[in-house]
Enzyme design. Structure first.
Site, short mmCIF file in Angstrom:
data_model
loop_
_atom_site.label_atom_id
_atom_site.label_comp_id
_atom_site.label_asym_id
_atom_site.label_seq_id
_atom_site.Cartn_x
_atom_site.Cartn_y
_atom_site.Cartn_z
N HIS A 1 0.82 -1.22 0.00
CA HIS A 1 0.00 0.00 0.00
C HIS A 1 0.86 1.27 0.00
CE1 HIS A 1 -0.30 -0.65 4.67
NE2 HIS A 1 0.79 0.03 4.37
N HIS B 1 -1.14 5.29 9.44
CA HIS B 1 0.24 5.82 9.45
C HIS B 1 0.29 7.23 10.02
CE1 HIS B 1 0.05 2.86 6.15
NE2 HIS B 1 1.33 2.67 6.30
N HIS C 1 10.53 -3.72 2.79
CA HIS C 1 10.95 -2.33 2.62
C HIS C 1 11.37 -1.76 3.95
CE1 HIS C 1 6.77 -1.72 3.94
NE2 HIS C 1 6.90 -0.40 3.96
N GLU D 1 4.96 -4.98 8.30
CA GLU D 1 3.55 -4.86 7.91
C GLU D 1 2.99 -6.16 7.34
OE1 GLU D 1 3.43 -0.16 6.51
OE2 GLU D 1 3.58 -1.72 5.02
#
Lengths: 283, 166
Positions: A12, A59, A197, A244
């Site tokens: 996302h 976030h 990431h 995540e």
């Protein structure tokens, strides 16, 4: 009766949203990613879900560090794209399903998942980008969302994060809750975030496609193995932000142990993120 | 419907994550232990400590745990406030005065004014909050990543692209 008809998962990344919103999805940098999304859009279109449960992490939109719910669930009539610091995305409002939300809340709490309840919430890129990826047109365009939505939030920012096993069990509890819902409702569950990431520190830019491919393989063949990965290991192998991936396991937990992978796409990279996407059907 | 991009790379061998934790070694155990001879599993304290030890051993990584979250709470709180347009305007009008409203230390204020991204991360800034500051300048995450790596943008993009060959 209600049923979970499929699970889909995707990264996302905010810049994927920006690419759609600014009409650059066919630029050479983005084209391979967006072309890879096309079969997933077809899959979801044919499914015609009444409701989509979107598992994502906030976030820094609704949730600040002053109070961090480990698991949360929306129970609103409507959810709007919020302003994360660069303005809301230009997309239509999402219609909620409060009746199913409260059913889920009651059934999840009864199964000892003590959800934080949101009656008002805006949603950030973690929610909106996957929705555009799966339900938008080839360039992400949407006139009206063809599905109602229920957001489920998972804390993946403030350590300690919930364990992978706990996320999987939340998915199992969601499955039981949906199965017990009396109204005929076709439910799609969407797990978002990852894949490898890292955004923070001198290690930012870290990705590990070998780990991601192992994760994609085991999502089908051995999800229980993935539930035994400690979060420190996720950080090591998938990056500090790559943890995540535990949210993919919520979606996976809502499916049968045996699933068929209908489609998969993997692309390095979307900005700093190894972008993965997959579609699963129960066997 | 088939896969658009078949996976051509064979699955890697089962990795051993650390001395204590093994991946997929034992389907029954929640997290299996290296103490297989004794059959004992690590205590909760041992699991937590091992997890943190591993996370903290990663070079260039700043585990965002409770201690780090407390370390520079004012910086993160100031950055969080930038989700409102009127606050972004107030910040732009006088950055230092705006930082003072949130009680930032002189050092943190300097890091903000100089847009020292790696400095902010080291001082306890969380990337998702700090990035709201970058958005004000229309600076991308790739720019922030490059600065954290002490690289030019071109060098950093080359680093990102290098993962394609893995």
């Amino acid at each position: 009766m209600a049923e979970i008809i499929a699970a889909v998962t995707t990264s996302h990344v905010p810049s994927i949203g920006i690419a759609m919103d600014t009409g650059i999805t066919q630029d050479p940098y983005w084209k391979p990613l967006f072309d890879g999304y096309l079969p997933a859009k077809e899959f979801v279109k044919e499914l015609k879900p009444d409701v989509t449960i979107v598992v994502y992490n906030d976030h820094g939109l609704e949730v600040f560090l002053d109070r961090v719910p480990t698991f949360g669930i929306g129970a609103a009539e409507q959810y709007l794209s919020g302003d994360e610091g660069w303005g809301p995305r230009p997309i239509p409002p999402f219609q909620g399903d409060p009746d199913l939300s409260w059913h889920l809340i009651e059934h999840l709490v009864a199964q000892e998942f003590d959800m934080t309840m949101f009656q008002e919430m805006t949603v950030d890129h973690g929610f909106t980008v996957p929705m555009s990826v799966f339900f938008g047109g080839p360039a992400g365009e949407v006139e009206e969302w063809p599905t109602r939505v229920i957001p489920i939030t998972v804390n993946t920012i403030q350590f300690p994060l919930p364990l992978a096993a706990r996320c999987y069990k939340l998915g199992q509890a969601i499955r039981k809750a949906v199965d017990a819902y009396p109204k005929d409702t076709r439910v799609l569950i969407m797990g978002t975030g990852g894949m490898s990431h890292q955004l923070q520190g001198e290690r930012s830019g870290f990705m590990q496609p070998n780990f991601d491919r192992m994760f994609l393989d085991k999502m089908v063949s051995d999800p229980m193995a993935l539930t035994r990965i400690p979060n420190g290991v996720f950080m090591k192998e998938a990056g500090h932000e790559g943890a995540e991936l535990i949210m993919w396991l919520v979606a996976r937990g809502a499916m049968n142990l045996e699933v068929e992978e209908v489609y998969q796409h993997y692309h390095v990279s979307a900005s700093l993120t190894a972008a993965g996407l997959a579609c699963y059907r129960n066997k | 419907m088939g896969r658009a991009i078949p996976i051509s790379v064979a699955a890697p061998p089962m990795p051993v994550w650390s001395d204590r934790f093994r991946f997929c070694a034992n389907k029954e155990a929640f997290m299996s232990s290296s103490n297989e001879e004794s059959g004992s599993t690590p205590s909760i304290t041992e699991r937590i400590e091992e997890d943190k030890r591993l996370a903290r051993s990663l070079e260039g990584t700043y585990l965002f745990d409770g201690a780090r979250s407390q370390k520079n709470y004012p910086l993160n709180k100031m950055c969080m406030s930038l989700t409102k347009q009127e606050n972004r305007e107030a910040f732009a009008a006088d950055e230092a005065a705006y930082c003072d409203r949130f009680g930032l230390s002189e050092e943190s204020k300097r890091l903000v004014l100089e847009r020292d991204w790696i400095g902010m991360i080291r001082s306890g800034g969380n990337i998702y909050y700090v990035f709201k500051l970058a958005a004000i300048d229309h600076v991308s995450m790739q720019h922030v990543g490059a600065q954290q790596n002490s690289m030019t943008l071109e060098e950093f993009r080359a680093k990102l692209n290098a993962h394609r060959d893995q």
